[in-house]
Design a protein around this motif. Structure first.
Motif, PDB file in Angstrom:
ATOM      1  N   ILE A 136       0.841  -1.200   0.000  1.00 32.19           N
ATOM      2  CA  ILE A 136       0.000   0.000   0.000  1.00 32.19           C
ATOM      3  C   ILE A 136       0.877   1.251   0.000  1.00 32.19           C
ATOM      4  CG2 ILE A 136      -1.627   1.351   1.392  1.00 32.19           C
ATOM      5  CD1 ILE A 136      -2.858  -1.428   2.211  1.00 32.19           C
ATOM      6  N   ASN A 137       1.924   1.258   0.783  1.00 29.32           N
ATOM      7  CA  ASN A 137       2.831   2.414   0.812  1.00 29.32           C
ATOM      8  C   ASN A 137       3.491   2.635  -0.543  1.00 29.32           C
ATOM      9  OD1 ASN A 137       2.355   3.171   3.463  1.00 29.32           O
ATOM     10  ND2 ASN A 137       3.999   1.899   4.263  1.00 29.32           N
ATOM     11  N   ARG A 138       3.950   1.566  -1.177  1.00 33.37           N
ATOM     12  CA  ARG A 138       4.633   1.700  -2.475  1.00 33.37           C
ATOM     13  C   ARG A 138       3.692   2.217  -3.560  1.00 33.37           C
ATOM     14  NH1 ARG A 138       6.828  -3.360  -1.077  1.00 33.37           N
ATOM     15  NH2 ARG A 138       5.478  -4.355  -2.604  1.00 33.37           N
ATOM     16  N   VAL A 139       2.527   1.617  -3.679  1.00 31.57           N
ATOM     17  CA  VAL A 139       1.618   2.051  -4.743  1.00 31.57           C
ATOM     18  C   VAL A 139       1.027   3.422  -4.436  1.00 31.57           C
ATOM     19  CG1 VAL A 139       1.135  -0.271  -5.614  1.00 31.57           C
ATOM     20  CG2 VAL A 139      -0.359   0.710  -3.877  1.00 31.57           C
ATOM     21  N   SER A 140       0.841   3.754  -3.165  1.00 32.30           N
ATOM     22  CA  SER A 140       0.356   5.087  -2.804  1.00 32.30           C
ATOM     23  C   SER A 140       1.387   6.147  -3.181  1.00 32.30           C
ATOM     24  CB  SER A 140       0.046   5.167  -1.316  1.00 32.30           C
ATOM     25  OG  SER A 140      -1.045   4.346  -0.977  1.00 32.30           O
ATOM     26  N   PHE A 141       2.656   5.867  -2.943  1.00 32.03           N
ATOM     27  CA  PHE A 141       3.714   6.800  -3.336  1.00 32.03           C
ATOM     28  C   PHE A 141       3.705   6.996  -4.848  1.00 32.03           C
ATOM     29  CE2 PHE A 141       7.888   7.888  -4.863  1.00 32.03           C
ATOM     30  CZ  PHE A 141       8.228   8.965  -4.062  1.00 32.03           C
ATOM     31  N   ALA A 142       3.571   5.910  -5.590  1.00 35.94           N
ATOM     32  CA  ALA A 142       3.543   6.003  -7.056  1.00 35.94           C
ATOM     33  C   ALA A 142       2.367   6.842  -7.530  1.00 35.94           C
ATOM     34  CB  ALA A 142       3.490   4.603  -7.672  1.00 35.94           C
ATOM     35  N   VAL A 143       1.201   6.643  -6.930  1.00 35.92           N
ATOM     36  CA  VAL A 143       0.014   7.418  -7.310  1.00 35.92           C
ATOM     37  C   VAL A 143       0.224   8.899  -7.000  1.00 35.92           C
ATOM     38  CG1 VAL A 143      -2.427   7.831  -6.744  1.00 35.92           C
ATOM     39  CG2 VAL A 143      -1.618   5.504  -7.149  1.00 35.92           C
ATOM     40  N   ASP A 144       0.717   9.195  -5.809  1.00 39.31           N
ATOM     41  CA  ASP A 144       0.941  10.598  -5.439  1.00 39.31           C
ATOM     42  C   ASP A 144       1.989  11.257  -6.327  1.00 39.31           C
ATOM     43  OD1 ASP A 144      -0.942  10.461  -3.426  1.00 39.31           O
ATOM     44  OD2 ASP A 144       0.525  10.112  -1.842  1.00 39.31           O
ATOM     45  N   ARG A 146      -3.751   0.285  -5.883  1.00 38.58           N
ATOM     46  CA  ARG A 146      -3.881   0.842  -4.532  1.00 38.58           C
ATOM     47  C   ARG A 146      -5.259   0.531  -3.958  1.00 38.58           C
ATOM     48  NH1 ARG A 146      -5.826   5.407  -2.037  1.00 38.58           N
ATOM     49  NH2 ARG A 146      -4.630   6.056  -0.207  1.00 38.58           N
ATOM     50  N   ASN A 147      -6.292   0.752  -4.745  1.00 38.57           N
ATOM     51  CA  ASN A 147      -7.644   0.478  -4.267  1.00 38.57           C
ATOM     52  C   ASN A 147      -7.846  -0.996  -3.942  1.00 38.57           C
ATOM     53  OD1 ASN A 147      -8.469   3.149  -4.396  1.00 38.57           O
ATOM     54  ND2 ASN A 147      -9.147   2.971  -6.516  1.00 38.57           N
ATOM     55  N   GLN A 148      -7.292  -1.876  -4.769  1.00 42.31           N
ATOM     56  CA  GLN A 148      -7.399  -3.316  -4.505  1.00 42.31           C
ATOM     57  C   GLN A 148      -6.679  -3.685  -3.211  1.00 42.31           C
ATOM     58  OE1 GLN A 148      -5.739  -4.868  -8.134  1.00 42.31           O
ATOM     59  NE2 GLN A 148      -7.730  -4.982  -9.151  1.00 42.31           N
ATOM     60  N   ALA A 149      -5.488  -3.134  -3.019  1.00 42.46           N
ATOM     61  CA  ALA A 149      -4.715  -3.432  -1.805  1.00 42.46           C
ATOM     62  C   ALA A 149      -5.425  -2.894  -0.561  1.00 42.46           C
ATOM     63  CB  ALA A 149      -3.307  -2.851  -1.925  1.00 42.46           C
ATOM     64  N   LEU A 150      -6.003  -1.696  -0.658  1.00 41.70           N
ATOM     65  CA  LEU A 150      -6.740  -1.137   0.479  1.00 41.70           C
ATOM     66  C   LEU A 150      -7.961  -1.983   0.819  1.00 41.70           C
ATOM     67  CD1 LEU A 150      -6.536   2.670  -0.339  1.00 41.70           C
ATOM     68  CD2 LEU A 150      -5.563   1.527   1.663  1.00 41.70           C
ATOM     69  N   LYS A 151      -8.656  -2.466  -0.190  1.00 42.74           N
ATOM     70  CA  LYS A 151      -9.819  -3.325   0.050  1.00 42.74           C
ATOM     71  C   LYS A 151      -9.403  -4.654   0.669  1.00 42.74           C
ATOM     72  CE  LYS A 151     -12.800  -1.310  -3.428  1.00 42.74           C
ATOM     73  NZ  LYS A 151     -13.435  -1.456  -4.730  1.00 42.74           N
ATOM     74  N   GLU A 152      -8.302  -5.214   0.189  1.00 41.90           N
ATOM     75  CA  GLU A 152      -7.831  -6.478   0.767  1.00 41.90           C
ATOM     76  C   GLU A 152      -7.405  -6.282   2.216  1.00 41.90           C
ATOM     77  OE1 GLU A 152      -4.895 -10.232  -0.205  1.00 41.90           O
ATOM     78  OE2 GLU A 152      -4.715  -8.428  -1.415  1.00 41.90           O
ATOM     79  N   TYR A 153      -6.706  -5.201   2.504  1.00 45.52           N
ATOM     80  CA  TYR A 153      -6.309  -4.917   3.880  1.00 45.52           C
ATOM     81  C   TYR A 153      -7.545  -4.777   4.766  1.00 45.52           C
ATOM     82  CZ  TYR A 153      -3.845  -3.015   7.860  1.00 45.52           C
ATOM     83  OH  TYR A 153      -3.327  -2.832   9.120  1.00 45.52           O
ATOM     84  N   ALA A 154      -8.540  -4.025   4.296  1.00 49.08           N
ATOM     85  CA  ALA A 154      -9.757  -3.827   5.080  1.00 49.08           C
ATOM     86  C   ALA A 154     -10.482  -5.143   5.338  1.00 49.08           C
ATOM     87  CB  ALA A 154     -10.680  -2.849   4.353  1.00 49.08           C
TER      88      ALA A 154
END
Length: 90
Positions: A15-23, A49-57
């Protein structure tokens, strides 16, 4: 949590890696709004990022308000989960 749950720390790192890439690409797109490659990159990593956030949740509770519906269907219980920084982060 089931035995098939992904490693919490690994999922947070993703999540941190893909969030950094998106930002990062969002900043680029602010000055290059017609760059088709950057826009495609943004869409790809935003989806990841959205997929990873949903999986984490699903396994550990939501990290963002956007994913609360995935894990808080009967009551507001995400406050009872450990906060991401309490697990050591990446």
């Amino acid at each position: 949590m089931t035995n098939n749950a992904p490693c919490r720390k690994d999922l947070l790192c993703l999540i941190n890696r893909v969030s950094f890439a998106v930002d990062d690409v969002k900043l680029f797109l602010d000055t290059h709004p017609c760059d088709a490659n950057a826009l495609a990159y943004f869409h790809e990593y935003s989806k990841l990022r959205n997929q990873a956030l949903k999986e984490y949740a699903k396994y550990y509770g939501p990290l963002t308000i956007d994913t609360t519906m995935t894990s808080c269907t009967d009551r507001w219980n995400w406050i009872n989960e450990p906060w991401p920084w309490q697990e050591g982060g990446c």
